[in-house]
Design an enzyme around this catalytic site. Sequence first.
Site, PDB file in Angstrom:
ATOM      1  N   TYR A  27       6.380  -6.459   6.202  1.00 24.67           N
ATOM      2  CA  TYR A  27       5.214  -5.727   5.761  1.00 24.67           C
ATOM      3  C   TYR A  27       5.233  -4.067   6.173  1.00 24.67           C
ATOM      4  O   TYR A  27       5.139  -3.392   5.670  1.00 24.67           O
ATOM      5  CB  TYR A  27       3.917  -6.379   6.218  1.00 24.67           C
ATOM      6  CG  TYR A  27       2.726  -5.605   6.270  1.00 24.67           C
ATOM      7  CD1 TYR A  27       2.018  -5.404   4.943  1.00 24.67           C
ATOM      8  CD2 TYR A  27       2.182  -4.951   7.306  1.00 24.67           C
ATOM      9  CE1 TYR A  27       1.218  -4.454   4.872  1.00 24.67           C
ATOM     10  CE2 TYR A  27       1.044  -4.177   7.131  1.00 24.67           C
ATOM     11  CZ  TYR A  27       0.501  -4.216   5.966  1.00 24.67           C
ATOM     12  OH  TYR A  27      -0.649  -3.219   6.165  1.00 24.67           O
ATOM     13  N   SER A 109      -6.748   5.226  10.595  1.00 25.81           N
ATOM     14  CA  SER A 109      -6.953   4.855   9.157  1.00 25.81           C
ATOM     15  C   SER A 109      -8.354   4.193   8.944  1.00 25.81           C
ATOM     16  O   SER A 109      -8.781   3.542   9.862  1.00 25.81           O
ATOM     17  CB  SER A 109      -5.926   3.681   8.824  1.00 25.81           C
ATOM     18  OG  SER A 109      -6.200   2.793   7.691  1.00 25.81           O
ATOM     19  N   GLN A 130      -8.807   9.265   8.381  1.00 27.97           N
ATOM     20  CA  GLN A 130      -8.462   9.167   6.980  1.00 27.97           C
ATOM     21  C   GLN A 130      -9.671   8.551   6.282  1.00 27.97           C
ATOM     22  O   GLN A 130     -10.086   7.441   6.737  1.00 27.97           O
ATOM     23  CB  GLN A 130      -7.194   8.284   6.896  1.00 27.97           C
ATOM     24  CG  GLN A 130      -7.093   8.121   5.413  1.00 27.97           C
ATOM     25  CD  GLN A 130      -7.117   6.645   5.291  1.00 27.97           C
ATOM     26  OE1 GLN A 130      -6.438   5.612   5.801  1.00 27.97           O
ATOM     27  NE2 GLN A 130      -7.803   6.442   4.057  1.00 27.97           N
ATOM     28  N   ARG A 167       4.170  -4.709  -3.622  1.00 26.20           N
ATOM     29  CA  ARG A 167       5.182  -5.016  -2.583  1.00 26.20           C
ATOM     30  C   ARG A 167       5.646  -6.213  -2.493  1.00 26.20           C
ATOM     31  O   ARG A 167       5.184  -7.150  -2.218  1.00 26.20           O
ATOM     32  CB  ARG A 167       4.526  -4.638  -1.221  1.00 26.20           C
ATOM     33  CG  ARG A 167       4.157  -3.034  -1.305  1.00 26.20           C
ATOM     34  CD  ARG A 167       3.775  -2.709   0.420  1.00 26.20           C
ATOM     35  NE  ARG A 167       2.759  -1.704   0.211  1.00 26.20           N
ATOM     36  CZ  ARG A 167       1.491  -1.729   0.727  1.00 26.20           C
ATOM     37  NH1 ARG A 167       1.289  -2.532   1.648  1.00 26.20           N
ATOM     38  NH2 ARG A 167       0.718  -0.526   0.483  1.00 26.20           N
ATOM     39  N   LYS A 253      -4.518  13.912   1.316  1.00 29.08           N
ATOM     40  CA  LYS A 253      -3.254  13.081   1.576  1.00 29.08           C
ATOM     41  C   LYS A 253      -2.741  12.642   0.401  1.00 29.08           C
ATOM     42  O   LYS A 253      -3.469  12.221  -0.533  1.00 29.08           O
ATOM     43  CB  LYS A 253      -3.107  12.230   2.641  1.00 29.08           C
ATOM     44  CG  LYS A 253      -2.071  11.322   3.122  1.00 29.08           C
ATOM     45  CD  LYS A 253      -2.262  10.602   4.129  1.00 29.08           C
ATOM     46  CE  LYS A 253      -1.116  10.045   4.397  1.00 29.08           C
ATOM     47  NZ  LYS A 253      -0.800   8.533   3.881  1.00 29.08           N
ATOM     48  N   HIS A 277       2.982   8.155   0.417  1.00 28.07           N
ATOM     49  CA  HIS A 277       2.591   6.746   1.275  1.00 28.07           C
ATOM     50  C   HIS A 277       3.978   5.974   1.938  1.00 28.07           C
ATOM     51  O   HIS A 277       4.125   5.089   1.750  1.00 28.07           O
ATOM     52  CB  HIS A 277       1.964   5.913   0.485  1.00 28.07           C
ATOM     53  CG  HIS A 277       0.673   5.234   0.995  1.00 28.07           C
ATOM     54  ND1 HIS A 277      -0.390   5.853   0.658  1.00 28.07           N
ATOM     55  CD2 HIS A 277       0.554   4.149   1.868  1.00 28.07           C
ATOM     56  CE1 HIS A 277      -1.534   5.035   1.352  1.00 28.07           C
ATOM     57  NE2 HIS A 277      -0.657   4.054   1.984  1.00 28.07           N
ATOM     58  N   ARG A 280       5.360   3.124  -0.397  1.00 33.93           N
ATOM     59  CA  ARG A 280       4.773   1.878  -0.314  1.00 33.93           C
ATOM     60  C   ARG A 280       3.767   1.671  -1.705  1.00 33.93           C
ATOM     61  O   ARG A 280       3.365   0.516  -1.614  1.00 33.93           O
ATOM     62  CB  ARG A 280       3.767   1.662   1.001  1.00 33.93           C
ATOM     63  CG  ARG A 280       4.773   1.656   2.192  1.00 33.93           C
ATOM     64  CD  ARG A 280       3.738   1.879   3.564  1.00 33.93           C
ATOM     65  NE  ARG A 280       3.109   0.487   3.681  1.00 33.93           N
ATOM     66  CZ  ARG A 280       3.450  -0.544   4.277  1.00 33.93           C
ATOM     67  NH1 ARG A 280       4.739  -0.530   4.753  1.00 33.93           N
ATOM     68  NH2 ARG A 280       2.853  -1.766   4.663  1.00 33.93           N
TER      69      ARG A 280
END
Length: 395
Positions: A27, A109, A130, A167, A253, A277, A280
């Site tokens: 991950y 985050s 963020q 993913r 961003k 990212h 990702r």
Amino acid sequence: MRDKWIVSLEDYRLASRKHLPKMISDYLEGGALDETTMRANERQLKSLMLRQRSLVDVSAISTATSVLGHSLDLPLMVSPMGMLTIFHPGSDPAVARAAVKAGSIFIHSAWAGCSLEEVAKAAPNNLWAQIAFWKDPEETRKYVNRARSAGVETLVVAGDVGSSSKRERDLHHGLSMPPRPPVADYFDAATHPGWLWRWLTGRKMTYGNYDIDGRPLRMNEMNSWMAENKNTSATWEQFAKLRSEWTGKLVIKGIMDAEDAARAVDEGADGVFVSNHGGRQFDSQPATIDVLPSIVKAVDGRSEVYLDGGIRRGHDIAKAVALGARAALAGRPFAYALASGGEPAVERAFTIFRDELKGAMGFVGKTSVDALDDSIFVKNRAPALVSASAYGNER
Ligand SMILES: Cc1cc2nc3c(=O)[nH]c(=O)nc-3n(C[C@H](O)[C@H](O)[C@H](O)COP(=O)(O)O)c2cc1C
């Protein structure tokens, strides 16, 4: 790997694998689809060759700089990462404190395991937050107000989360939040008793920033919460509205296109954060270092520009700055260090980055961050300088 043998961020990546079950390290390390973009980030940085200069007085090298008026001891900050809790229970406050000690900044985050307020206590006056635009503007407004009350001066809008990523490493593991692995992964988790013990007995696995019925949102509730709250229709209109309401600094961003960068500045962004990212989200897009020159050109000094994606060496920081970034940021390397040894390891990660940066600056004959410019590159061996136009990103 014993801590004393750790000499690079790559060592921390390998060490983190020993501390984390495979589904968790996948991950952390993985990216979207074929991971082409993720790999390109590192490869394109490495492919930039530097000019060694001789007989230059490099006895006094300073890595100090500033971002948006905030002093930094080196042009490196920590990218926002959700879910740090699953790598180490110290999670966000540990990384935030290490960043303060290193004279850097941690970006919290919106999807962190710890609340914004908890992290603000660990890094007073030293935190960027963020945020994302939620479907209900009231949710976004509430979060912005919390950031203001917590003393956050800079908000970082995630502009690349409208669409969902795929993913495949995570899909193969059946990774959900909290982890509900298939049987093979239970065995794997059992062979990482340190992680398992901490996971079972440590912090509650919740999303620190969101409440549901007066209690913190549990990780296994995130998917349905996201389905309800994720805003797939956010546009520059929301950004402009936020700009009119937020009196602090505002960074966007996830900018990978020169036209978007120019638009961000027109809409009042103080910082344009070049990021894919870490590969990702959307595979098959260019490496960040490849689009940086065209974005710097489009911004034309009207805002600061930052870059993340593939920063693994102090040399990479020098390269990003030389191509026009005010500072570089790293994500995974700090998470690798956190997973390997908590706060002291994150401090050490900063030291490794700083020492390598100093070394690179010495070899290219530059004693200050401001002096880093494209004269440090071996010109006919600098693919990033050539390939920006090949991606059609030149304005
Ligand atoms: C585990 C993990 C979680 C992340 N979570 C977020 C997030 O919550 N918000 C965000 O804007 N970016 C997130 N990112 C992306 C990082 O901010 C950053 O753009 C990326 O990690 C940079 O690439 P690098 O890992 O190669 O340094 C995350 C990255 C990782 C590795």
